[in-house]
Design a protein around this motif. Structure first.
Motif, short mmCIF file in Angstrom:
data_model
loop_
_atom_site.label_atom_id
_atom_site.label_comp_id
_atom_site.label_asym_id
_atom_site.label_seq_id
_atom_site.Cartn_x
_atom_site.Cartn_y
_atom_site.Cartn_z
N UNK B 276 -28.69 1.17 17.95
CA UNK B 276 -27.49 0.92 17.14
C UNK B 276 -26.29 1.62 17.78
N UNK B 277 -25.10 1.02 17.61
CA UNK B 277 -23.90 1.54 18.26
C UNK B 277 -23.13 2.48 17.35
N UNK B 278 -22.25 3.27 17.96
CA UNK B 278 -21.34 4.15 17.20
C UNK B 278 -20.14 3.31 16.78
N UNK B 279 -19.65 3.57 15.58
CA UNK B 279 -18.61 2.72 14.99
C UNK B 279 -17.20 3.17 15.42
N UNK B 280 -16.40 2.17 15.78
CA UNK B 280 -15.01 2.42 16.13
C UNK B 280 -14.19 2.24 14.86
N UNK B 281 -13.49 3.26 14.42
CA UNK B 281 -12.75 3.08 13.17
C UNK B 281 -11.85 4.24 12.83
N UNK B 322 -10.60 0.36 7.44
CA UNK B 322 -11.43 0.25 8.65
C UNK B 322 -10.63 0.27 9.94
N UNK B 323 -9.28 0.30 9.84
CA UNK B 323 -8.45 0.35 11.02
C UNK B 323 -7.94 -1.03 11.43
N UNK B 324 -6.92 -1.05 12.29
CA UNK B 324 -6.36 -2.31 12.77
C UNK B 324 -5.20 -2.78 11.91
N UNK B 325 -4.81 -4.04 12.14
CA UNK B 325 -3.68 -4.64 11.43
C UNK B 325 -4.16 -5.90 10.69
N UNK B 326 -3.35 -6.40 9.74
CA UNK B 326 -3.74 -7.67 9.08
C UNK B 326 -3.96 -8.80 10.09
N UNK B 327 -3.19 -8.78 11.20
CA UNK B 327 -3.39 -9.83 12.22
C UNK B 327 -4.78 -9.69 12.87
N UNK B 328 -5.23 -8.44 13.05
CA UNK B 328 -6.58 -8.22 13.59
C UNK B 328 -7.60 -8.85 12.66
N UNK B 329 -7.39 -8.66 11.35
CA UNK B 329 -8.33 -9.22 10.37
C UNK B 329 -8.39 -10.74 10.50
N UNK B 330 -7.20 -11.37 10.67
CA UNK B 330 -7.15 -12.83 10.88
C UNK B 330 -7.90 -13.21 12.16
N UNK B 374 -18.95 -9.80 14.09
CA UNK B 374 -18.17 -8.61 13.75
C UNK B 374 -18.61 -8.08 12.37
N UNK B 375 -18.77 -6.77 12.31
CA UNK B 375 -19.24 -6.14 11.07
C UNK B 375 -18.27 -5.02 10.72
N UNK B 376 -17.81 -4.97 9.47
CA UNK B 376 -17.06 -3.78 9.06
C UNK B 376 -17.99 -2.92 8.22
N UNK B 377 -17.85 -1.60 8.36
CA UNK B 377 -18.89 -0.74 7.80
C UNK B 377 -18.41 0.68 7.56
N UNK B 378 -19.11 1.37 6.66
CA UNK B 378 -18.87 2.79 6.46
C UNK B 378 -19.54 3.57 7.59
N UNK B 386 -24.00 15.28 4.46
CA UNK B 386 -22.54 15.45 4.52
C UNK B 386 -21.83 14.24 3.94
N UNK B 387 -22.37 13.06 4.21
CA UNK B 387 -21.83 11.86 3.56
C UNK B 387 -20.99 11.01 4.48
N UNK B 388 -20.07 10.24 3.88
CA UNK B 388 -19.26 9.30 4.65
C UNK B 388 -18.15 10.05 5.36
N UNK B 389 -17.93 9.72 6.62
CA UNK B 389 -16.86 10.38 7.38
C UNK B 389 -15.81 9.39 7.88
N UNK B 390 -15.96 8.13 7.51
CA UNK B 390 -14.97 7.15 7.92
C UNK B 390 -15.48 5.74 7.71
N UNK B 391 -14.73 4.78 8.26
CA UNK B 391 -15.14 3.36 8.19
C UNK B 391 -14.53 2.65 9.38
N UNK B 392 -15.15 1.57 9.79
CA UNK B 392 -14.62 0.89 10.96
C UNK B 392 -15.33 -0.42 11.28
N UNK B 393 -15.23 -0.78 12.55
CA UNK B 393 -15.76 -2.06 13.04
C UNK B 393 -16.89 -1.79 14.02
#
Lengths: 57, 419
Positions: B276-281, B322-330, B374-378, B386-393
């Motif tokens: 599994x990969x490390x999340x960019x976010x 999760x980071x990025x811009x609305x255009x990224x989401x599109x 593409x997956x968005x995730x905690x 420790x719990x959640x430390x962020x969210x990303x792609x």
């Protein structure tokens, strides 16, 4: 139309593949659009062959 | 090839016609197939205790304490290592679980029926944010909260659902994707619709007003509550595809915090895994990528069905999470049409001019285009508790799809289908 004639006119370019060609043209104010084209399976020969099997090739 | 297209047409028809419906609640030990007192179900593909990451180990420790099988974390760890406990993916038991996904015998679960195919899916109740089991926390406050969910939240919700009758989750998700949810990491609209739908039935339950107020306050405080409904809705939608021979459609994607795994309809229960990969976010203040655990959770069953990251265009607000811009989401949504076979007939995205969300990931298209789902995730901290430390792609490793394609072609050759 010959190539010579073509280059005497205003160019409108559709670039496929390497994006740096598009960036160069844009930098020279030449109207251009970039098509994000890549070879199938990123050029991975084994994967291309497997996909080919599914297409009857 | 004609027979592949026909198999995929059948797979897509199953996805389009599925009717995931919340039909009730029960205790896992009573309703989840194969559940027993020494079974700990977890997210992702199969894994041994030795290979589990910090948050999954933490959640296992918490689960064993919650069940009374261990009194201390040390006892729980010793028991987990002893070989006495069976570990098995939620996916092997018609279930899904967010993040660590740990589900044990006494935990209450939602029961979702796909009315079209008659299959069922199960998922625990969402605990909320902060110190929670699904991120590997296991101290007394976590156990106390799980007990409150079992003894107070569950009986009230179960009775309320009985009073209300079945709730059509497909319809609810279809509404919420038009209200700014992509229904994986933004569940605000879905949770609100759920509360609205069930409110009068909660008030009619045989419970104290004090407990009802606590239930409403908890639901209102937890924007992710409906994730544990959208996930089993997607699971119930996708599971029947596992029986369609020769289909190249992906029907499972999930991660256990160590490996990412996929399953393909025409390849049945075979897992194709890779690290599994490390999340960019976006990381919460004080945390960075160095703190992150690799990708974890069954929640990308939503992307497998064509919502979540695939429907990000409809949830521009999520980029603040999760980071990025609305255009990224599109762009994410637009790109996913390249690797999917159809557009959803139910989940329509207003910013895409009501185009249906990209539906039906085909391994052939993923390999050909080299575009990964593409997956968005905690993001969970790599240490338990420790719990959640962020969210990303994040993306599945390409190796999962390469191995699946090789196996798929090999199987078809063995069967003489490619001659």
């Amino acid at each position: 139309m010959s190539v010579q004639e073509l280059f005497k006119k205003e160019l409108k370019v559709v670039n496929m593949g390497l994006e740096s060609f598009y960036e160069e043209l844009k930098g020279q104010a030449v109207p251009a659009i970039h098509v994000d084209w890549k070879p199938a399976a990123g050029g991975n020969a084994k994967m291309v062959s497997l996909l080919g099997r599914l297409k009857g090739k | 090839m004609q027979f592949i297209e026909e198999a995929n047409k059948k797979a897509l028809e199953m996805m389009q016609k599925a009717q995931p419906t919340l039909v009730g609640m029960g205790i896992a030990g009573d309703v989840v197939p194969g559940m027993h007192k020494k079974l700990v179900m977890h997210a992702g593909p199969p894994i041994t205790w030795e290979k589990m990451s910090g948050p999954l180990r933490g959640a296992v420790i918490g689960g064993l304490i919650y069940e009374g099988l261990a009194a201390t974390p040390e006892e729980a760890e010793a028991l987990a290592q002893s070989g006495e406990i069976e570990f098995d993916p939620c996916h092997h038991h018609n279930s899904v679980g967010p993040m660590a996904g740990v589900t044990t015998y006494s935990m209450p679960v939602f029961i979702i029926e796909n009315k079209t195919e008659g299959n069922f899916a199960y998922c625990t109740q969402n605990e909320g944010l902060g110190k929670v089991l699904r991120y590997g926390a296991y101290d007394q406050s976590v156990i106390d909260h799980l007990k409150w969910m079992e003894k107070t939240l569950y009986p009230i919700l179960k009775e309320a659902i009985e009073i209300h009758g079945p709730i059509d989750l497909k319809n609810m998700i279809a509404q919420s994707v038009q209200m700014g949810d992509e229904v994986h990491n933004r569940n605000k609209a879905t949770t609100s619709l759920f509360i609205r739908e069930l409110a009068s039935s909660i008030v009619k339950t045989n419970s104290s007003q004090e407990d009802q107020v606590k239930v409403f306050d908890f639901l209102n405080s937890n924007d992710h509550f409906a994730l544990n409904l959208s996930m089993p809705a997607a699971k119930a939608t996708m599971d029947p595809l596992g029986k369609i021979e020769h289909s190249s459609v992906v029907y499972t994607m999930c991660r256990n915090g160590t490996e990412f795994g996929i399953r393909v309809a025409g390849l049945g229960n075979r897992w194709f895994t890779a690290p599994a990969e490390i999340i960019d976010g976006l990381y919460f203040p004080g945390y960075s990528m160095d703190d992150a655990n690799p990708d974890i959770g069954d929640s990308c069953i939503t992307e497998t069905m064509g919502i979540g990251g695939f429907a990000m265009a409809t949830a521009p607000a999520i980029v603040q999470f999760v980071g990025g811009t609305p255009q990224d989401a599109m762009n994410f949504t637009t790109q996913m049409y390249e690797i999917t076979l159809e557009e959803s007939e139910s989940y329509k995205l207003p910013p895409m001019n009501f185009r249906g969300s990209p539906t039906g990931i085909d391994i052939r298209l993923v390999i050909e285009t080299q575009i990964r789902p593409v997956i968005n995730t905690g993001i969970a901290h790599k240490e338990a508790g420790i719990g959640q430390v962020g969210a990303g792609i994040v993306y599945p490793p390409m190796k999962c799809f390469e191995d699946a394609l090789e196996c798929y072609v090999g199987l078809l050759e063995e069967e003489g289908m490619l001659a």
